[in-house]
Design an enzyme around this catalytic site. Structure first.
Site, mmCIF file in Angstrom:
data_model
loop_
_atom_site.group_PDB
_atom_site.id
_atom_site.type_symbol
_atom_site.label_atom_id
_atom_site.label_comp_id
_atom_site.label_asym_id
_atom_site.label_seq_id
_atom_site.Cartn_x
_atom_site.Cartn_y
_atom_site.Cartn_z
ATOM 1 C CG ASP A 274 -2.098 0.842 1.294
ATOM 2 O OD1 ASP A 274 -2.103 1.852 0.427
ATOM 3 O OD2 ASP A 274 -1.626 2.559 2.532
ATOM 4 C CD GLU A 277 2.373 0.021 5.657
ATOM 5 O OE1 GLU A 277 3.641 -0.455 6.322
ATOM 6 O OE2 GLU A 277 1.282 0.478 6.667
ATOM 7 C CG ASP A 307 -1.646 -1.470 5.863
ATOM 8 O OD1 ASP A 307 -1.864 -1.250 5.319
ATOM 9 O OD2 ASP A 307 -1.156 -2.159 7.134
ATOM 10 C CD GLU A 333 -4.259 -2.782 8.036
ATOM 11 O OE1 GLU A 333 -4.588 -1.775 8.198
ATOM 12 O OE2 GLU A 333 -5.432 -3.090 7.801
ATOM 13 N NE ARG A 334 4.874 -2.129 9.217
ATOM 14 C CZ ARG A 334 5.748 -0.777 9.407
ATOM 15 N NH1 ARG A 334 5.285 0.154 8.012
ATOM 16 N NH2 ARG A 334 6.707 -0.319 9.518
#
Length: 551
Positions: A274, A277, A307, A333-334
């Site tokens: 993404d 990021e 992400d 997802e981070r």
């Protein structure tokens, strides 16, 4: 002797274009008011919106482009219209008796409301003789709105963002950016071929635009069969199928796209990062540097949910600029601990998990990354630990904890190599949105990977956060703002009462205040089918029925 000048009104007062609908809404409003029901406000708002609308409507479905007209109200109008015609009514809702230009056919011959209704162009209309050029923006706008009009599952309108997205697939050269003016759209509005309502604007065909769009479709050989839609068939009340909150319908793009098949030697696995990021202050962010150091094949894109995702990208595409891409059944997802803390406080935590569950991918990974000391955060460590545990145990996510960004990049590299091995030797095929796929992979764990996948364009388009929403979806989001009301509980409430109006009507039907408080307590929620409970039922009663400020 000259005759005296006679002063008088030069223009007659405008005739109400939809007298039947106005009359029925007025009757329903008065009846609700006499019984003291809150639905009178719904009917009053719809009546005001209809009285401001200058064009005739031929069915309740067409009224959906107006503000305050939901699915239930449109169905009520269609049912009332059907009863009116069955009892010998001699005109449609848009053709008051005695009005010039009324249809000359017998009253029994009523066209299907979902089919195009040709109308005569008005005198002095600027659209007379207008024929948009081939491959022009105006032509494509009319055709896209015509397809939406024929779609029995559609809304008969499109927003500007939806028009831009659909037209870009056909004529990308004539489509401007989303923030720039669109001359073709402005020209059609000026010619009274389309109508814009609401904010953000919704665009629909006027009767003149519908007639022209039908001719354009016939000239291009487009029919309801080629468009991938069927006219709506009316089989009485049984034809109304309730919408499922957690099952989005198939998108038009998914219907029109040719099926994509990638054989084992025709694709490569690529990590999509993404764009959020990659933001750094004057230097490339550390995550991308680590991925490059580990030689992970990756690309940076705007992802509307998650992400990191992985795509199988076509290696020898027909169009080198637009290779075919299928999204593998994994999403990450981070969250750094400080971001996790702030997302819990502002409510993003629950909303993001809810959207991840609905993204169409079966394997969801929640990557929690340490950052600094836990004691410097706004929430205690026990709260964060409980949130992470709930994400794994209750929501069914796979939770991975890492010490820093280097370890996170290493984990992504391992996942990339693992997916390459997992899909090696498998043929991948595209599937439309909403078709069985991810749900099956969750229900039946297997060593074989899911090979029926979403295209990247369908996945990203369906994950858009701020797309046009139905009343049902907005109602569900509103319910989720109540403390303790999860996505599953909101879905259960909306399955029983699909709109606030239906919930208020149910409250009005209760005999006592105690009955109102306990109205929702027995609704079954989640996989275990537990009751919603008296506490939440009482909270929702106070929210929707209290006339004084909430304490």
């Amino acid at each position: 002797m000259a005759e005296p000048v006679r002063l008088g009104r030069k223009r007659p007062l405008p005739v109400c274009p939809n007298p039947l609908f106005v009359r029925w809404l007025t009757e329903w409003r008065d009846e609700a008011a006499s019984r003291g029901r809150h639905t009178r406000f719904v009917f009053q708002k719809a009546l005001r919106s209809l009285q401001r609308y200058p064009l005739p409507l031929r069915s309740g479905k067409e009224a959906k482009i107006l503000q305050h007209f939901g699915d239930r109200l449109c169905r009520m109008l269609d049912e009332k219209l059907k009863q009116h015609l069955a009892s010998g009514g001699d005109h449609a809702p848009s053709s008051p008796s005695g009005k010039k230009g009324a249809s000359k056919g017998p009253p029994e011959q009523v066209q299907d409301s979902s089919m195009p209704v040709p109308t005569q162009p008005q005198a002095g209309s600027t659209s007379v003789g207008y024929w948009p050029a081939q491959n022009s923006g105006a032509r494509e706008i009319l055709l896209q709105l015509y397809r939406e009009h024929l779609n029995s599952d559609g809304h008969s309108f499109l927003t500007k963002e939806e028009l831009l997205q659909k037209c870009a697939q056909k004529t990308p050269r004539v489509v401007p950016g989303s923030s720039k003016p669109w001359p073709a759209l402005r020209s059609l509005l000026h010619r009274n071929l389309i109508l814009g309502t609401h904010r953000p604007a919704r665009y629909a065909l006027t009767p003149e635009g519908l007639e022209l769009a039908q001719k354009l479709a016939e000239a291009e050989g487009l029919s309801t069969r080629h468009a991938g839609f069927r006219p709506e068939e009316h089989h009485g009340e049984d034809s109304a199928v309730p919408e499922a909150l957690s099952e989005p319908g198939t998108t038009e793009g998914a219907v029109q796209q040719r099926p994509l098949e990638l054989r084992p030697s025709e694709y490569r696995v690529l990590l999509c990062v993404d764009i959020g990021e990659t933001r750094g202050a004057g230097h490339r962010p550390e995550m991308l540097r680590e991925l490059q150091r580990l030689r992970v094949p990756h690309t940076v894109r705007k992802l509307h949910v998650g992400d990191f995702v992985w795509v199988a990208q076509e290696t020898r595409p027909r169009d080198p600029e637009r290779p075919g891409e299928l999204v593998l059944d994994h999403i990450v997802e981070r969250k750094r601990l400080d971001d996790l803390c702030s997302s819990i406080i502002d409510g993003r935590f629950r909303e993001q998990k809810f959207r991840l569950k609905r993204c169409g991918l079966g394997h969801r990974v929640y990557l929690v990354e340490e950052h600094g000391s836990v004691h410097n955060l706004s929430l205690p460590e026990s709260t964060l630990l409980q949130a992470v545990t709930n994400t794994q145990v209750i929501d069914g996510f796979f939770v991975k904890r890492t010490m820093d960004i280097k370890e996170s990049a290493g984990y992504l590299a391992l996942l990339t190599k693992g997916l390459e091995r997992l899909y090696q030797g498998h043929t991948l095929r595209s599937r439309p949105w909403g078709a069985p796929g991810a749900a099956e992979s969750e229900a039946k764990p297997s060593t074989n990977p899911l090979c029926s996948l979403l295209t990247f364009s369908d996945f990203n388009a369906e994950a858009v956060k701020n797309k046009a929403q139905s009343v049902r979806e907005v109602f569900a989001r509103q319910l989720m703002q109540v403390r303790g009301l999860s996505g599953e509980k909101a879905a259960a409430v909306v399955d029983r009462y699909s709109t606030p109006a239906s919930l208020l009507a149910a409250y009005d039907a209760c005999a006592t205040a105690k009955e109102q408080e306990m109205l929702l307590s027995t609704i079954k929620c989640g996989r275990l089918q537990r009751n919603l409970g008296p506490a939440l039922s009482r909270t929702l009663y106070q929210l929707y029925c209290s006339h004084s400020p909430l304490s």
